[in-house]
Design a protein around this motif. Structure first.
Motif, PDB file in Angstrom:
ATOM      1  N   SER A  44      11.184  16.916  -5.041  1.00  0.00           N
ATOM      2  CA  SER A  44      10.105  15.974  -5.337  1.00  0.00           C
ATOM      3  C   SER A  44      10.562  14.907  -6.348  1.00  0.00           C
ATOM      4  CB  SER A  44       8.909  16.788  -5.845  1.00  0.00           C
ATOM      5  OG  SER A  44       8.092  16.017  -6.622  1.00  0.00           O
ATOM      6  N   TYR A  45      11.286  15.319  -7.395  1.00  0.00           N
ATOM      7  CA  TYR A  45      11.793  14.345  -8.386  1.00  0.00           C
ATOM      8  C   TYR A  45      12.739  13.348  -7.726  1.00  0.00           C
ATOM      9  CZ  TYR A  45       9.967  17.143 -12.287  1.00  0.00           C
ATOM     10  OH  TYR A  45       9.143  17.802 -13.160  1.00  0.00           O
ATOM     11  N   SER A  47      12.949  12.535  -4.590  1.00  0.00           N
ATOM     12  CA  SER A  47      12.342  11.599  -3.637  1.00  0.00           C
ATOM     13  C   SER A  47      11.569  10.512  -4.369  1.00  0.00           C
ATOM     14  CB  SER A  47      11.497  12.336  -2.591  1.00  0.00           C
ATOM     15  OG  SER A  47      10.257  12.617  -3.100  1.00  0.00           O
ATOM     16  N   SER A  48      10.969  10.828  -5.531  1.00  0.00           N
ATOM     17  CA  SER A  48      10.284   9.717  -6.221  1.00  0.00           C
ATOM     18  C   SER A  48      11.283   8.752  -6.858  1.00  0.00           C
ATOM     19  CB  SER A  48       9.230  10.189  -7.218  1.00  0.00           C
ATOM     20  OG  SER A  48       9.727  11.146  -8.052  1.00  0.00           O
ATOM     21  N   LYS A  49      12.456   9.232  -7.235  1.00  0.00           N
ATOM     22  CA  LYS A  49      13.483   8.317  -7.760  1.00  0.00           C
ATOM     23  C   LYS A  49      13.963   7.377  -6.646  1.00  0.00           C
ATOM     24  CE  LYS A  49      14.740  11.568 -11.369  1.00  0.00           C
ATOM     25  NZ  LYS A  49      15.535  12.707 -11.785  1.00  0.00           N
ATOM     26  N   LYS A  51      12.316   6.559  -3.949  1.00  0.00           N
ATOM     27  CA  LYS A  51      11.200   5.665  -3.577  1.00  0.00           C
ATOM     28  C   LYS A  51      11.128   4.497  -4.568  1.00  0.00           C
ATOM     29  CE  LYS A  51       6.290   6.038  -2.848  1.00  0.00           C
ATOM     30  NZ  LYS A  51       5.388   6.553  -3.846  1.00  0.00           N
ATOM     31  N   THR A  52      11.307   4.818  -5.846  1.00  0.00           N
ATOM     32  CA  THR A  52      11.254   3.745  -6.852  1.00  0.00           C
ATOM     33  C   THR A  52      12.416   2.777  -6.653  1.00  0.00           C
ATOM     34  OG1 THR A  52      10.289   5.353  -8.360  1.00  0.00           O
ATOM     35  CG2 THR A  52      11.003   3.287  -9.331  1.00  0.00           C
ATOM     36  N   GLU A  55      11.293   0.485  -3.945  1.00  0.00           N
ATOM     37  CA  GLU A  55      10.226  -0.436  -4.400  1.00  0.00           C
ATOM     38  C   GLU A  55      10.792  -1.592  -5.225  1.00  0.00           C
ATOM     39  OE1 GLU A  55       6.776   2.985  -4.756  1.00  0.00           O
ATOM     40  OE2 GLU A  55       7.571   2.086  -6.579  1.00  0.00           O
ATOM     41  N   PRO A 268       5.539   8.677 -16.516  1.00  0.00           N
ATOM     42  CA  PRO A 268       5.904   7.519 -15.680  1.00  0.00           C
ATOM     43  C   PRO A 268       7.016   6.664 -16.277  1.00  0.00           C
ATOM     44  CG  PRO A 268       3.534   7.558 -16.152  1.00  0.00           C
ATOM     45  CD  PRO A 268       4.143   8.635 -16.968  1.00  0.00           C
ATOM     46  N   ILE A 271      11.173   7.461 -15.033  1.00  0.00           N
ATOM     47  CA  ILE A 271      11.816   6.845 -13.855  1.00  0.00           C
ATOM     48  C   ILE A 271      12.066   5.357 -14.104  1.00  0.00           C
ATOM     49  CG2 ILE A 271      11.556   6.225 -11.420  1.00  0.00           C
ATOM     50  CD1 ILE A 271      10.355   8.861 -10.869  1.00  0.00           C
TER      51      ILE A 271
END
Ligand code: NDP
Length: 288
Positions: A44-45, A47-49, A51-52, A55, A268, A271
């Motif tokens: 999960s960590y 994948s959010s890295k 994704k960022t 973005e 928040p 990241i």
């Protein structure tokens, strides 16, 4: 009046600035993300890295390795990334499986690409007050203090926790000559935690114990930075849990000057700072 230190707002602002800067570049900064195994939290960590990265217009190189990868093979992967000119930052998601010596792996990352700031070289430079990569969570705390113009000069800061990723670096950063705080660092052997905490103008809680800092442990008007992320059961939520910090937010919110919520405080920022460090690595490597 207490105000909320809003990490969501500050991280959005920082990410927007980074995005604009990256848009102007011909080459995109590249973060290599090394994941070993299938720990759900790590997935999960990671994948959010990633994704960022997307973005903000960074590229990412994904290296997903089996749980059983040998230490030597993992070192070879890191050495390949060190040599690869197209890679600006290297992140090895922790924790690693037990058969791998994490310290040994971290040590292999080229300090110039160590965007987590965990290598002994970067840690040493941090303590000496030299140019380095500052670990992302402490760097996020500094960014919050700066954004809200919370002055640390001559202030008494108490840090609860002495981990290598949060407690030690934030304590060291705040005692440097540009921040000039008087810092106390507490651990599980601290004789009277409440007495120490009550001394704090700025309290930084990073002990990983849910709501360990109670209302009567913080003096009126202090600033509270709650780094903790603890999952507690909550049958009222559809997912069955919620996150709480290391501080009792409800007991503190009306007596302190400012406080970070959990979630939405320090979390928040981490990241956002990883992305900032990756852009710094990109620029330093190119002499920009
Ligand atoms: P660690 O478990 O590595 O370290 C905890 C530290 O707190 C240790 O030094 C420990 O002391 C100390 N400690 C624990 N209980 C007490 C106590 N009752 N009194 C005094 N000291 C105590 O944690 P981390 O630093 O990795 O993380 C801390 C918290 O921050 C966790 O909740 C974690 O989830 C969160 N975190 C949040 C991040 C974010 O992005 N917001 C990023 C990283 C972490 P001793 O050394 O004696 O054992």
């Amino acid at each position: 009046m207490t105000y909320k230190i809003d990490g969501k707002e500050v991280s959005s602002y920082i990410k927007e600035c980074l995005k604009k800067e990256v848009q102007k570049l011909d080459i995109k900064p590249c973060l290599a993300v090394v994941l070993v195994g299938s720990n759900p939290a790590s997935i999960s960590y990671v994948s959010s890295k990633k994704k960022t990265c997307e973005e903000l217009g960074f590229s990412h190189r994904d290296i997903d390795l089996d749980e059983t990868v040998s230490q030597d093979d993992l070192i070879s992967v890191i050495e390949d990334l060190n040599r690869d000119d197209n890679v600006d930052g290297i992140l090895v998601q922790l924790p690693l499986p037990r058969h791998i010596d994490s310290d040994m792996i971290i040590k292999k990352i080229l300090p110039e690409k160590d965007v987590d700031g965990f290598t002994p070289i970067n840690m040493g430079r941090l303590v000496l007050g030299q140019e380095c990569f500052i670990p992302c969570t402490p760097k996020g705390i500094l960014a919050l203090l700066d954004y809200y113009k919370i002055d640390t000069d001559g202030k008494k800061v108490v840090v609860v926790g002495r981990s290598n990723i949060v407690g030690k670096p934030i304590a060291n950063l705040l005692m440097q000559k540009d921040r000039n705080a008087t810092v106390t660092v507490c651990n599980t052997h601290t004789k009277d935690l409440k007495k120490e905490c009550l001394e704090a103008d700025i309290l930084i809680a990073a002990c990983g114990q849910r709501e360990a800092i109670k209302g009567d442990m913080v003096k009126d008007g202090a600033v509270v930075i709650d780094v903790g992320i603890n999952r507690v059961d909550d049958p009222s939520r559809e997912r069955g849990w919620r996150l709480v910090g290391d501080c009792d937010y409800n007991a503190l919110k009306d007596k302190v000057t400012a406080i970070t919520p959990v979630p939405g405080g320090v979390g928040p920022m981490t990241i956002a700072m990883l992305m900032e460090n990756t852009l710094i690595a990109f620029k330093r490597r190119r002499g920009l």
